[in-house]
Structure formats: C-alpha cells, structure tokens
Design an enzyme around this catalytic site. Structure first.
Site: not given
Length: 180
Positions: A9, A11, A13-14, A16, A35, A53-54, A87
């Site tokens: 998707g 940037a 976009s949901g 992840s 990554t 994210h973490r 990811d």
C-alpha cells in the site's frame, strides 16, 4: 510450505497495522523482522515512528529482530512454526541501495535477492507476512537515484507478489484482496 502474504500500500495506508493484526490471529510464536536501521540522533521523526511501532507490539508476544540487509539468512534461523512479519521491503530495498557502493545493484540482482527471501519463506511451516510500499503510482522522480530506487522496489514487489500466496493492497485502512 508456508503461506506467504504480501501486504502492500501507499504511505500511511494502514498496511503495517493490517499485517500485524493478520499475524496476531495466528496461534504460533510471533517474530517481527524490522528492516529499519536504528535511527540516528539526527532523525528524531524516524526514531519516533520506530518507537510507536514497538509500543504497538508491546505485551502482544512479539519478538523483534533487526536486520537491514540479510533477510533470507535471518529468516532461516527462526523457529519453523513461527509466524514472521517482515516490515518492510521498502526500507530493505533502500538499505541495499545505500550499501551498494560499487553500483552493481540492478533489477536482476534485487530479483535474485528477493528469490532468496521467498525460498527461505517457502521452506518454513509458519506463515510469513511481508509489508511493502507501492511507490510506482506517483510522479516519475526527477533524480536518477530516486528513479533507480523506484524501479528496484517495483521489481522487488513484483517478484514477491508472484511468489506470494496472498496479496493484499491496503487503501485508506481497507484491505483489498488482489491475489489468493
């Protein structure tokens, strides 16, 4: 043979979030292959993104592994039954391009590297979910390096999509099933 899922998707976009929800629906151990190279002090915005994210994975059973370049090698070392979320290919391709001081990374080379990742994923019993960005739908970049990156990531995404069992494009947080 594992089920390989590509979640793609634009940037923000949901993609992840969708990939994480999909992974957490499994009953196996969860591994997150990050990554993104560790953000340096000169990029506080990226450091904040990584931290967010973490935090989103905290308390949910995730084991995070950081690997900016050697995805296939790391994938081979993880427990075979585990669910793995990679990811993302977007940063992986960028890392490869940045590390390519000799200038030899071309579409054939990145295709071969992507095939190695697919091979490692296929040899697992557990599900492998891969996140990537679609960067080829916008304007043609002005600089040669940006066009090279767009082309490399586009090739990477194509190889992954062909090898995946399921391809989902996330648009405005809504999954659209393309394959599988």
């Amino acid at each position: 043979m594992s089920k390989i899922v590509l979640v793609i998707g634009g940037a923000r976009s949901g993609k992840s979030d969708y990939a994480q929800t999909l992974a957490e629906a499994s009953v196996s151990a969860l591994y997150y292959l990050d990554t993104c190279p560790r953000p340096q002090g000169d990029d506080p915005e990226m450091a904040a993104r990584v931290q967010a994210h973490r935090q989103n994975r905290q308390g949910r059973g995730w084991q995070t592994m950081e690997e900016p370049l050697e995805l296939a090698r790391l994938l081979k070392t993880l427990p075979g039954e585990a669910t793995v979320l990679i990811d993302c290919l977007t940063l992986w391709a960028s890392n490869l391009l940045y590390a390519d001081v000799a200038g030899v990374l071309d579409e054939a080379k990145i295709s071969a590297l992507m095939q190695e990742v697919l091979g490692a994923a296929r040899n697992r019993a557990g599900q492998v979910i891969v996140v990537s960005s679609e960067v080829g739908c916008g304007l043609v970049p002005e600089q040669a390096l940006a066009r090279r990156y767009r082309d490399l990531l586009g090739r990477c995404n194509q190889v992954m999509a062909v090898g995946a069992d399921l391809v989902v494009q996330v648009v405005c947080g809504i999954p659209v099933f393309i394959k599988g």
